[in-house]
Design an enzyme around this catalytic site. Structure first.
Site, PDB file in Angstrom:
ATOM      1  N   ASP A 103     -11.298   5.267  -0.780  1.00 30.07           N
ATOM      2  CA  ASP A 103     -10.392   4.460  -1.581  1.00 30.07           C
ATOM      3  C   ASP A 103      -9.037   5.156  -1.690  1.00 30.07           C
ATOM      4  O   ASP A 103      -8.933   6.372  -1.524  1.00 30.07           O
ATOM      5  CB  ASP A 103     -10.957   4.275  -2.997  1.00 30.07           C
TER       6      ASP A 103
HETATM    7  N1  URA Z   1     -17.354   5.635  -3.080  1.00 23.33           N
HETATM    8  C1  URA Z   1     -16.307   5.128  -3.748  1.00 23.33           C
HETATM    9  O1  URA Z   1     -16.472   4.494  -4.780  1.00 23.33           O
HETATM   10  N2  URA Z   1     -15.075   5.322  -3.254  1.00 23.33           N
HETATM   11  C2  URA Z   1     -14.830   6.046  -2.139  1.00 23.33           C
HETATM   12  O2  URA Z   1     -13.679   6.217  -1.752  1.00 23.33           O
HETATM   13  C3  URA Z   1     -15.923   6.576  -1.451  1.00 23.33           C
HETATM   14  C4  URA Z   1     -17.181   6.358  -1.938  1.00 23.33           C
END
Ligand code: URA
Length: 233
Positions: A103
């Site tokens: 993310d």
């Molecule tokens: N899980 C998440 O919630 N975000 C990420 O970036 C990776 C794994």
């Protein structure tokens, strides 16, 4: 056309000398037939294998990136800073993409490569490549969370997660090991435990461990050992 020993060495997995030894030992096949001549000129697209395992075609690049927060994992996104923007000019137009996504606000280890088949294999759901995250939450973590993760947490929409390992580090931090990669998975798992994620960082992806000497936004090519481990995965 390029020399066979050079083609092997270009993968970063062997020195030129090691490559020549492998070739002379008859362990290298070109176009399905053994080739024992290190100087042999081979077509850049010709399939080459060592001990039966295909080696990446010429020009394959494998980088470990320490993704900072605020950067998106896609290669093009108008109005956003992408992971490719962190790399030098020479890496802009060679087909690099991230093997998996983090993310925008997640930090940590991202493998960037232009080796499509390898990335595909690492990301295939049936590969169950371990991904380890360091997570801090708003709330207090306990053995109930560890047990729930081991059993498989149900997300808000009812989706069941595979069993995950959780190692408590403090009242509000832990390592979580996932063997799948659902959208926003760690955040949704923690939300369903009533303990929203405050900070998230990936520290391991399969056999790769984030090199802590890399500053946020820093990157380096995989070492020969790392590349070998990834290709074997
Ligand atoms: N899980 C998440 O919630 N975000 C990420 O970036 C990776 C794994």
């Amino acid at each position: 056309m390029e020399r066979l020993d050079k083609r092997l060495a270009a993968t970063g997995r062997w020195s030129r000398k090691e490559a020549r030894e492998l070739i002379r030992a008859g362990r290298v096949m070109v176009d399905g037939a053994p080739c024992r001549v290190p100087e042999a000129k081979v077509d850049e697209q010709a399939p080459v294998s060592v001990d039966g395992a295909a080696i990446p075609a010429h020009g394959m690049v494998y980088l470990m990136l320490h993704k900072p927060a605020g950067v998106v994992s896609s290669t093009v996104e108008p109005g956003e800073r992408t992971v490719l923007d962190l790399l030098g000019e020479e890496y802009q137009n060679i087909g690099l993409f991230p093997a998996g996504r983090l993310d925008k606000d997640t930090e940590g280890l991202l493998l960037l490569t232009n080796d499509g088949p390898l990335a595909h294999r690492l990301l295939a759901p049936k590969s169950h490549v371990d991904k380890v995250y360091y997570v801090e939450v708003d709330g207090v973590l306990g053995q109930d969370d560890v047990m729930a993760a081991q059993e498989g947490i149900a997300l808000g929409d009812g989706t069941m997660c595979l069993p995950a390992d959780m190692e408590l580090l403090s009242r509000n931090s832990a390592y979580i090991t996932l063997r799948e990669g659902k959208y926003h998975q760690v955040k949704r798992m923690m939300a369903s435990r009533g303990k929203p994620v405050a900070y998230l960082k990936r520290v391991r992806f399969g056999p790769l461990t984030l090199d802590e000497r890399l500053p946020k936004g820093g990157w380096r090519p995989l070492t020969r050992e790392e590349l070998e481990a990834v290709v074997r995965q």
